[in-house]
Scaffold this motif. Structure first.
Motif, mmCIF file in Angstrom:
data_model
loop_
_atom_site.group_PDB
_atom_site.id
_atom_site.type_symbol
_atom_site.label_atom_id
_atom_site.label_comp_id
_atom_site.label_asym_id
_atom_site.label_seq_id
_atom_site.Cartn_x
_atom_site.Cartn_y
_atom_site.Cartn_z
ATOM 1 N N PHE A 162 55.919 17.364 -35.368
ATOM 2 C CA PHE A 162 55.684 17.425 -33.925
ATOM 3 C C PHE A 162 57.028 17.527 -33.214
ATOM 4 C CE2 PHE A 162 52.051 15.362 -35.713
ATOM 5 C CZ PHE A 162 50.981 15.931 -35.037
ATOM 6 N N ALA A 163 57.078 18.353 -32.186
ATOM 7 C CA ALA A 163 58.243 18.447 -31.309
ATOM 8 C C ALA A 163 57.924 17.690 -30.032
ATOM 9 C CB ALA A 163 58.558 19.906 -30.991
ATOM 10 N N ILE A 164 58.817 16.801 -29.671
ATOM 11 C CA ILE A 164 58.707 16.060 -28.416
ATOM 12 C C ILE A 164 59.808 16.590 -27.509
ATOM 13 C CG2 ILE A 164 58.798 13.796 -27.302
ATOM 14 C CD1 ILE A 164 58.071 12.610 -30.108
ATOM 15 N N VAL A 165 59.415 17.171 -26.385
ATOM 16 C CA VAL A 165 60.370 17.707 -25.422
ATOM 17 C C VAL A 165 60.175 16.943 -24.118
ATOM 18 C CG1 VAL A 165 61.129 19.746 -24.152
ATOM 19 C CG2 VAL A 165 60.312 19.983 -26.508
ATOM 20 N N ALA A 166 61.250 16.335 -23.643
ATOM 21 C CA ALA A 166 61.179 15.517 -22.438
ATOM 22 C C ALA A 166 62.288 15.933 -21.479
ATOM 23 C CB ALA A 166 61.315 14.038 -22.794
ATOM 24 N N ILE A 167 61.930 16.098 -20.219
ATOM 25 C CA ILE A 167 62.879 16.498 -19.179
ATOM 26 C C ILE A 167 63.105 15.307 -18.239
ATOM 27 C CG2 ILE A 167 63.334 18.132 -17.309
ATOM 28 C CD1 ILE A 167 63.136 19.376 -20.170
ATOM 29 N N ASP A 168 64.384 14.993 -18.015
ATOM 30 C CA ASP A 168 64.728 13.847 -17.162
ATOM 31 C C ASP A 168 64.319 14.072 -15.707
ATOM 32 O OD1 ASP A 168 65.980 13.029 -19.481
ATOM 33 O OD2 ASP A 168 67.994 12.929 -18.603
ATOM 34 N N ARG A 169 64.033 12.961 -15.028
ATOM 35 C CA ARG A 169 63.844 13.013 -13.582
ATOM 36 C C ARG A 169 65.207 13.316 -12.947
ATOM 37 N NH1 ARG A 169 63.448 8.601 -11.241
ATOM 38 N NH2 ARG A 169 63.727 7.151 -12.944
ATOM 39 N N PRO A 170 65.241 14.101 -11.884
ATOM 40 C CA PRO A 170 66.514 14.347 -11.201
ATOM 41 C C PRO A 170 67.141 13.027 -10.739
ATOM 42 C CG PRO A 170 64.834 15.853 -10.399
ATOM 43 C CD PRO A 170 64.132 14.845 -11.276
ATOM 44 N N GLY A 171 68.432 12.915 -10.896
ATOM 45 C CA GLY A 171 69.141 11.732 -10.423
ATOM 46 C C GLY A 171 68.961 10.498 -11.281
ATOM 47 N N ALA A 172 68.481 10.650 -12.516
ATOM 48 C CA ALA A 172 68.199 9.486 -13.356
ATOM 49 C C ALA A 172 69.237 9.292 -14.461
ATOM 50 C CB ALA A 172 66.802 9.609 -13.954
ATOM 51 N N SER A 173 70.431 9.845 -14.289
ATOM 52 C CA SER A 173 71.444 9.726 -15.337
ATOM 53 C C SER A 173 71.827 8.272 -15.607
ATOM 54 C CB SER A 173 72.679 10.555 -15.001
ATOM 55 O OG SER A 173 73.246 10.138 -13.781
ATOM 56 N N ASP A 174 71.762 7.420 -14.573
ATOM 57 C CA ASP A 174 72.061 5.999 -14.777
ATOM 58 C C ASP A 174 71.010 5.342 -15.669
ATOM 59 O OD1 ASP A 174 70.194 6.356 -12.666
ATOM 60 O OD2 ASP A 174 70.630 4.362 -11.872
ATOM 61 N N VAL A 175 69.744 5.743 -15.526
ATOM 62 C CA VAL A 175 68.672 5.214 -16.377
ATOM 63 C C VAL A 175 68.923 5.637 -17.819
ATOM 64 C CG1 VAL A 175 66.182 5.266 -16.866
ATOM 65 C CG2 VAL A 175 66.994 5.206 -14.497
ATOM 66 N N LYS A 183 59.576 4.347 -21.454
ATOM 67 C CA LYS A 183 59.212 3.083 -20.805
ATOM 68 C C LYS A 183 60.057 2.805 -19.566
ATOM 69 C CE LYS A 183 57.249 0.732 -24.782
ATOM 70 N NZ LYS A 183 57.338 -0.446 -25.652
ATOM 71 N N ALA A 184 61.289 3.338 -19.555
ATOM 72 C CA ALA A 184 62.178 3.153 -18.403
ATOM 73 C C ALA A 184 61.943 4.199 -17.317
ATOM 74 C CB ALA A 184 63.637 3.206 -18.856
ATOM 75 N N ASP A 185 60.944 5.056 -17.523
ATOM 76 C CA ASP A 185 60.579 6.093 -16.554
ATOM 77 C C ASP A 185 61.703 7.103 -16.336
ATOM 78 O OD1 ASP A 185 58.681 7.315 -14.871
ATOM 79 O OD2 ASP A 185 59.473 6.282 -13.110
ATOM 80 N N LEU A 186 62.413 7.434 -17.412
ATOM 81 C CA LEU A 186 63.480 8.423 -17.321
ATOM 82 C C LEU A 186 62.935 9.832 -17.123
ATOM 83 C CD1 LEU A 186 66.415 9.442 -17.650
ATOM 84 C CD2 LEU A 186 66.029 9.402 -20.135
ATOM 85 N N PHE A 187 61.793 10.125 -17.709
ATOM 86 C CA PHE A 187 61.329 11.503 -17.788
ATOM 87 C C PHE A 187 60.402 11.931 -16.652
ATOM 88 C CE2 PHE A 187 61.786 10.373 -22.437
ATOM 89 C CZ PHE A 187 63.041 10.923 -22.557
ATOM 90 N N ALA A 188 60.617 13.142 -16.170
ATOM 91 C CA ALA A 188 59.705 13.766 -15.205
ATOM 92 C C ALA A 188 58.523 14.385 -15.929
ATOM 93 C CB ALA A 188 60.438 14.832 -14.400
ATOM 94 N N GLU A 189 58.767 14.862 -17.159
ATOM 95 C CA GLU A 189 57.689 15.463 -17.951
ATOM 96 C C GLU A 189 57.991 15.294 -19.432
ATOM 97 O OE1 GLU A 189 58.210 20.033 -18.287
ATOM 98 O OE2 GLU A 189 58.829 19.511 -16.242
ATOM 99 N N VAL A 190 56.917 15.153 -20.204
ATOM 100 C CA VAL A 190 57.018 15.013 -21.654
ATOM 101 C C VAL A 190 55.905 15.834 -22.280
ATOM 102 C CG1 VAL A 190 56.881 13.420 -23.618
ATOM 103 C CG2 VAL A 190 57.942 12.660 -21.475
ATOM 104 N N SER A 191 56.256 16.605 -23.314
ATOM 105 C CA SER A 191 55.219 17.293 -24.079
ATOM 106 C C SER A 191 55.388 16.926 -25.551
ATOM 107 C CB SER A 191 55.278 18.807 -23.882
ATOM 108 O OG SER A 191 56.448 19.336 -24.443
ATOM 109 N N VAL A 192 54.268 16.751 -26.214
ATOM 110 C CA VAL A 192 54.228 16.469 -27.647
ATOM 111 C C VAL A 192 53.338 17.542 -28.248
ATOM 112 C CG1 VAL A 192 53.645 14.795 -29.439
ATOM 113 C CG2 VAL A 192 54.456 13.985 -27.196
ATOM 114 N N ARG A 193 53.918 18.356 -29.125
ATOM 115 C CA ARG A 193 53.170 19.501 -29.669
ATOM 116 C C ARG A 193 53.364 19.615 -31.169
ATOM 117 N NH1 ARG A 193 53.322 23.737 -24.835
ATOM 118 N NH2 ARG A 193 52.716 22.154 -23.362
ATOM 119 N N PRO A 194 52.306 19.987 -31.877
ATOM 120 C CA PRO A 194 52.478 20.299 -33.295
ATOM 121 C C PRO A 194 53.512 21.415 -33.436
ATOM 122 C CG PRO A 194 50.152 20.145 -32.745
ATOM 123 C CD PRO A 194 50.900 20.114 -31.447
#
Length: 99
Positions: free
Chosen positions: A3-16, A77-88
């Motif tokens: 499985f590939a997990i691709v997650a994109i950070d929320r803008p401005g969340a570099s501190d998280v 859990k820290a709410d870093l991501f704006a979007e996450v996909s989990v795909r075979p």
């Protein structure tokens, strides 16, 4: 199955990301009876200067197990991501298990 997990950070969340990075690394290094972590790393901004997301490849029995692993990531859990996909994912070239 991979499985590939691709997650994109929320803008401005570099501190998280920075604060949570040690816990994220520990999560990936901790043995999990249901998931084998194969590879991963940060997605980078176009100029290569900033981390803007994550790419992980794991091995798990099924999509539900892979999604549960993704949900347990400290980054998630820290709410870093704006979007996450989990795909075979079908591992083609460069697979160390296939030689």
């Amino acid at each position: 199955m991979y499985f590939a997990i691709v997650a994109i950070d929320r803008p401005g969340a570099s501190d998280v990301r920075a604060k949570t990075r040690p816990a994220h690394g520990e999560y990936l290094r901790t043995p999990n009876p249901d998931v084998t972590y194969r590879l991963g790393g940060p997605l980078m901004s176009p100029d290569g200067a900033n981390m803007i997301g994550s790419l992980l490849v794991i091995e798990a029995q099924d999509l539900e197990t892979a999604e549960r692993f993704a949900a347990g990531d400290p980054y998630r859990k820290a709410d870093l991501f704006a979007e996450v996909s989990v795909r075979p994912w079908a591992w083609g070239t460069g697979n160390p298990d296939k030689g």
